[in-house]
Design a protein around this motif. Structure first.
Motif, PDB file in Angstrom:
ATOM      1  N   PRO A  90      40.365  10.496  34.033  1.00 41.60           N
ATOM      2  CA  PRO A  90      40.183   9.967  35.132  1.00 41.60           C
ATOM      3  C   PRO A  90      40.235   8.306  35.045  1.00 41.60           C
ATOM      4  CG  PRO A  90      39.201  11.931  33.701  1.00 41.60           C
ATOM      5  CD  PRO A  90      40.384  11.203  33.156  1.00 41.60           C
ATOM      6  N   GLU A  91      38.973   8.381  36.285  1.00 39.92           N
ATOM      7  CA  GLU A  91      38.497   6.834  36.739  1.00 39.92           C
ATOM      8  C   GLU A  91      37.335   7.151  36.044  1.00 39.92           C
ATOM      9  OE1 GLU A  91      38.417   4.936  40.236  1.00 39.92           O
ATOM     10  OE2 GLU A  91      38.061   3.355  39.733  1.00 39.92           O
ATOM     11  N   SER A  92      36.507   6.042  35.555  1.00 43.30           N
ATOM     12  CA  SER A  92      35.123   6.193  34.493  1.00 43.30           C
ATOM     13  C   SER A  92      34.374   7.347  33.704  1.00 43.30           C
ATOM     14  CB  SER A  92      34.807   5.893  36.042  1.00 43.30           C
ATOM     15  OG  SER A  92      34.808   4.439  36.263  1.00 43.30           O
ATOM     16  N   TYR A  94      33.130  10.977  32.656  1.00 42.91           N
ATOM     17  CA  TYR A  94      32.084  11.137  32.079  1.00 42.91           C
ATOM     18  C   TYR A  94      32.794  12.856  31.071  1.00 42.91           C
ATOM     19  CZ  TYR A  94      27.370  12.892  32.101  1.00 42.91           C
ATOM     20  OH  TYR A  94      26.172  13.410  31.501  1.00 42.91           O
TER      21      TYR A  94
END
Lengths: 314, 259
Positions: A90-92, A94
């Motif tokens: 996924p984007e950025s 976590y």
């Protein structure tokens, strides 16, 4: 191309969101359709808010489509079992930052069902993404580039056939971007199919085989990266040394060729359909051809044109 | 072991690891142990039945703080995963939303039962120091508290599957309070002149979880017999409520968009 070569198929995908508690719906995907073929790097590009991430979330089963159909490897994206063959960054991203690099990969390995030789696979991947030295470090101590690389490693833990990357270069410094770009090219070299959401066009030019451009929830262009910018009327530059001055004048008057350069080496710009003829005439007059290359309109130009035409039709 | 069970186990273990790092959990546990310890002081204020007062206060503290921990952590159970976007990478693996929800639930129940065990050890220590009697009834009362916590986590998980942590906490506390008074409301309703009120209180008692049925503190503390049929029925209902709340949570969660 037979249907077995189609890895991702999106057909008339529609997504409506209901902002707040009202009955009014906001349509963010307007019946988009595209295919991704085996072994290619497919760039899904568009400005912010165009619908790239929404499309990717539908493909990953994180968002339910309002209408239309999307399949990966022939399976409806709402299924889960086929995800043994799918990787996702996924984007950025976590991750649980209380785990170490090795622990997070073992965790995802368990989720992905990669039980056989999992520990060896974890070590291989840590080495592959260049994080062996940080395997025992908790993720809260990782830099953004390191997190992105551990993200790619978790996407590959189960050796998937197709990998989806959402803005993999965003927020990275030039070194980090190059590292991720190199990893993607290595994956491509290993025969993986890669679907990449991005708005960084220079990366698309280097990495992608084909692109689809999305604007305001509609596909406004799709095809090979250079499609639409190279055609029979598009110019080519022929680099020549020792060009006969008489021939140079003849090319300008007869074919409308444009000459650039000074001294011994010049570049002759002609239309693609005239390239063969011009080459023969240069060689016949004792000129030496140093190179022939299409004059590529930048992808950025294509992108802006496509966005503009999409806005007119929407 | 099938892939589903392995995935659920991996998520549950990870949830325990995540939960035991929550500092608020330790603060609540500290105050619970403090109250269990000070029940000794409260008991000294009385001239009669000191041991019973001590155990009564200690078991009440366990139930109250257990419920507080269950709701506090339970309401953020799913929301935090969505907010931090850790759910994206998990659900992109061959893990269904139901696997995820059940794994998170079991992980939190395991965490709470570990907390309960620590509090129970505090209870046993205080009882032993004051020479208060300890019997099987105390163990059954604590086990039923454990079951009540499991129901509470299921309630918190349901609300957490669609609401923000604050709203989920409000709903959970509301249902916790109502769940403890439905039995009394039904008894009061039976005395009412209005048939409508009587019917309403009967149905409230039927459709809402009767959390008071898990409270066997008085019987345990006073050494009264615990009727096996009633305790058994409460246990069956407890498991049933857990399954019911989790099933509804799974249906709601399955339809959610993770934007």
């Amino acid at each position: 191309m037979n249907t077995g070569d189609v890895i991702v198929q999106v057909d008339g995908l529609v997504k409506d969101f209901r902002p707040g508690f009202g009955l009014r719906r906001k349509r963010v995907l307007h019946g988009i359709s595209f295919d991704v073929h085996r072994g290619e790097v497919f760039g899904f590009i568009g400005p912010n808010g165009a619908g790239k991430t929404t499309t990717l979330k539908v493909l990953m089963g994180l968002i339910r489509a309002s209408a239309g159909r999307a399949t990966i490897l022939g399976h409806d994206v709402r299924e889960t079992a086929f995800r043994h063959h799918v990787g996702f960054l996924p984007e950025s991203p976590y991750f649980y930052d209380f785990l170490t690099g090795r622990e997070i990969l073992r965790f995802y390995g368990k989720l992905a069902g990669a039980h056989d030789r999992r520990d060896r696979r974890v070590d291989e991947l840590l080495d592959w993404v260049g994080l062996s030295h940080a395997a025992g470090l908790r993720l809260r101590n990782y830099s953004k580039g390191m997190l992105q690389r551990i993200g790619i490693a978790q996407a590959l833990i189960h050796d998937p056939e197709v990998v989806f990357l959402d803005e993999p270069m965003t927020g990275l410094d030039p070194v980090g971007r190059k590292e991720i770009r190199d990893l993607i090219l290595r994956l491509h070299g290993e025969g993986k199919t890669i679907f990449m959401n991005t708005h960084i066009l220079s990366d698309v030019e280097v990495i992608c085989d084909r692109v689809a451009i999305i604007a305001k929830g509609r596909i406004v262009h799709q095809g090979a990266t250079l499609d639409g910018v190279v055609n029979r009327e598009q110019p080519f530059d022929i680099a020549v040394s020792g060009l006969d001055p008489e021939l140079a004048e003849a090319l300008q008057t007869e074919l409308g060729a444009v000459l650039h350069g000074r001294g011994e080496r010049v570049e002759v710009r002609v239309r693609e359909k005239e390239v063969d003829e011009v080459l023969q005439r240069i060689l016949a007059r004792g000129g030496r051809v140093r190179g022939v290359a299409p004059v590529r309109a930048a992808l950025e130009e294509l992108f802006l044109q496509a966005i503009e035409s999409g806005e007119k039709t929407s | 072991m099938s892939h589903h069970f392995r995935a659920i186990a991996a998520i549950a273990i990870n949830t325990v690891r995540d939960a035991v790092r929550n500092k608020v959990l330790y603060i609540l546990l500290f105050f619970a142990l403090l109250l269990i310890g000070t029940s000794f002081l409260l008991a000294t204020l009385s001239y009669v039945e000191r041991e019973r007062i001590l155990q009564d206060v200690a078991l009440a503290a366990i139930r109250l703080f257990g419920a507080a921990i269950a709701i506090f952590i339970g309401v953020g159970l799913v929301h935090r995963e969505i907010d931090r976007r850790t759910i994206y990478t998990i659900l992109s693996k061959p893990v269904s939303r139901v696997d995820f929800l059940v794994g998170k639930y079991l992980g939190l129940v395991a965490t709470l039962w570990m907390q309960l065990l620590v509090m129970a050890m505090g209870f046993v220590a205080v009882s032993w120091l004051t020479e208060a009697p300890l019997a099987a009834g105390h163990a059954i009362a604590l086990a039923m508290t454990g079951l009540e916590l499991a129901v509470l986590v299921a309630i918190a998980t349901l609300f957490s599957s669609f609401a923000t942590p604050f709203l989920a906490a409000c709903y959970s506390v509301g249902l916790y309070v109502v769940g403890h008074v439905t039995r009394d409301l039904r008894a009061l309703g039976a005395l009412a002149d209005s048939e409508g009120v009587t019917t309403l209180t009967v149905w409230l008692h039927r459709i809402l979880p009767d959390l008071a049925s898990f409270n066997w503190t008085i019987e345990a503390v006073h050494g009264l017999p615990l009727p096996p049929a009633e305790v058994g029925w409460a246990a069956v209902m407890g498991v049933g409520w857990c399954i019911a709340f989790l099933t509804v949570a799974a249906i709601v969660f399955d339809r959610r968009d993770f934007r």
